[in-house]
Enzyme design. Sequence first.
Site, PDB file in Angstrom:
ATOM      1  N   HIS A 105       0.832  -1.210   0.000  1.00 14.46           N
ATOM      2  CA  HIS A 105       0.000   0.000   0.000  1.00 14.46           C
ATOM      3  C   HIS A 105       0.868   1.263   0.000  1.00 14.46           C
ATOM      4  O   HIS A 105       0.729   2.133  -0.860  1.00 14.46           O
ATOM      5  CB  HIS A 105      -0.899  -0.045   1.241  1.00 14.46           C
ATOM      6  CG  HIS A 105      -1.829   1.120   1.388  1.00 14.46           C
ATOM      7  ND1 HIS A 105      -3.169   1.040   1.088  1.00 14.46           N
ATOM      8  CD2 HIS A 105      -1.613   2.390   1.807  1.00 14.46           C
ATOM      9  CE1 HIS A 105      -3.740   2.210   1.315  1.00 14.46           C
ATOM     10  NE2 HIS A 105      -2.821   3.057   1.765  1.00 14.46           N
ATOM     11  N   GLU A 106       1.784   1.335   0.948  1.00 13.67           N
ATOM     12  CA  GLU A 106       2.632   2.529   1.063  1.00 13.67           C
ATOM     13  C   GLU A 106       3.569   2.644  -0.136  1.00 13.67           C
ATOM     14  O   GLU A 106       3.862   3.747  -0.600  1.00 13.67           O
ATOM     15  CB  GLU A 106       3.428   2.514   2.372  1.00 13.67           C
ATOM     16  CG  GLU A 106       2.583   2.421   3.651  1.00 13.67           C
ATOM     17  CD  GLU A 106       1.483   3.470   3.765  1.00 13.67           C
ATOM     18  OE1 GLU A 106       1.574   4.520   3.092  1.00 13.67           O
ATOM     19  OE2 GLU A 106       0.514   3.221   4.507  1.00 13.67           O
TER      20      GLU A 106
HETATM   21 ZN   LIG Z   1      -3.053   5.227   1.953  1.00 15.35          ZN
END
Ligand SMILES: [Zn+2]
Length: 638
Positions: free
Chosen positions: A431-432
């Site tokens: 995600h990051e």
């Molecule tokens: Zn996010």
Amino acid sequence: MRFFATKFSTILSGLLILSTTSRGECMNSLKTNNIKEEENMPVARNEVPSKDRWNVEALYLNPESWKEDLHKAQGAGKMPKWPELSKYKGKLHDPKAVASLFDSYLELQRKLEKLHTYAHLRLDEDLGNDTFKSDFGMISTLIHEFSLETSWIEPEFLTLNDEQFRQLISDSALTPYRFHLEKIGRMRPHTLAPQQEELLALSGKSLDTAHRAFGALNNADLTFKPAIDSKGAEFALSNGTYATYLRSPDRALRKSAFENIHRGFESYANTLCELIQGQVQSHLFVARARKFNSCLEAALFPNQIDRSVYENLIASVRARLPLLHQYVSLRKKLMKLPDIHVYDLYVPLVEEAEANMDYEEARQAVVASVAPLGPKYQDSLKKGLLEERWVDIYENIRKRSGAYSSGCYDSMPYILMNYHGTLNDVLTLAHEAGHSMHSLLSRTNQPYIYSQYPIFVAEVASTFNEQLLLKHLKSKAKSVRDQAFLVNYQIEGIRGTIFRQTLFAEFELQLHKWAEEGVTLTPALLKKHYVQLNKEYYGPDLTVDPELEIEWARIPHFYYNFYVYQYATGLSAALALFQKAMNDEGAKEKYIEFLSSGGSKYPIDLLKGAGVDMRKSDSVNAAMDYFESLIGELKKYL
Ligand SMILES: [Zn+2]
């Protein structure tokens, strides 16, 4: 910047796969986990080897060189600190003056951002470090002074008449700034006479009171009775621990946490309702003062988001509510419950895979998962995660919790993690990394002024990469249980992000409509409507407890201004783009182009360029289709 309502911890239920006896073992693991944490106490920051730290030295060699730069950016000691900016006051009808002002302004802003990035990264490494606290305080003050000293710029543009403004933005000296000026200019029909504007500006802080009062109540003053598990053990209850208990396999603990958190809010029901009323009234005040037709229009206008985006989202999700009903009913069956309550909705249906990944495996999986985006994308992520050291990997004493991607135009897109090896941690890294690659591509391909992508599209790249990783992991999953866990994770993502946030969006819209119609908000009115919405969304199988009536009071986002719908549209867009990109080379290229576009267009146009039109219902409908197929898949595994 994670927003998934579901977070799969290692404390998982064996409700489906495991027998009832192992449920007891899972509860034990709750306790042994606590002990284990004490045994594996995180180390002090200075004991973290450099290979596990983010490379802040690439930004500033040491705090001293940061301080040198800070002194340079500070300008004159007295006000105005930056006379090179204030000398343009009263000259913004002149394109050359505007161009020079923007040049100086942006150069300074860019330096301040670099200083701020370093200070906040260092502080987050060790929140108790006094030097970093003081450094962070200094740069924050300086940025505040900068914004005060430049607060005249936009209002002065807005005083120009139509002809002056038209001439200004068509001047060739301002070509690089045209879109930026256009965005400022959009506010002109909603700008008042200078004296009225002054009054509005003066009201700013007081209009914010309800928001701040809720924060004070929610973060400091409110306390809750402890949650009690099936063996009678007490667990301290807070907004933070509540989410953890809701995922516990011990139903008594979940129930008790659910009841006690809401009873805490219930004891302030009248106050909380007045605070929401105050917040909504402040939106109404601004909307009317600025001559908008509604609070919704006023909130969406600056980003040129059409109200149809909001309304279509609600309509499209509503049309598919039977899917959510079906899922609740399936959950009830799988959990073998006589009745299903809100506190039964968050328990993972499938136990997480035992084989935890160490960070090196996680990194490799994340890098391997982005292969469909092409070797260029994959190589730069690989380089970032390994050689360039974007990531601060593990927990240490007093490090900021959670995870984020952060940086500025002149830094690498840093990632803060607290990696423990769960699948959830691996997905967080994906995600990051998605955010970071979006930032990197935008910064490399856009000038500074257009490098920051708007919030409306911010969660697209991150959730897109989660999908890539899930696809990759599914293809590698060894057991049916692992497969089922991943499918359940995806289902929960859509339930928490699209269904639940759309319910919130609908509730928020109704609150504002009532205010516009002159209806006074009372706890009874809010409770009745909130329960009604929950019944409609979750369907006939959900048993509604009296405590659910007050849930609205504890949702911080109701003190924002039409924010939550972006979670739902963001994930819908990401899912739609993902489907397209997986099936079509051209779509893939367009997606990379979108990632490289930063904030050079309005958000709807950015997404349209990538292939989804958020003014139409297609992407939300596609997300609903996908949800349906996932439910089918889950049934198949179980
Ligand atoms: Zn996010």
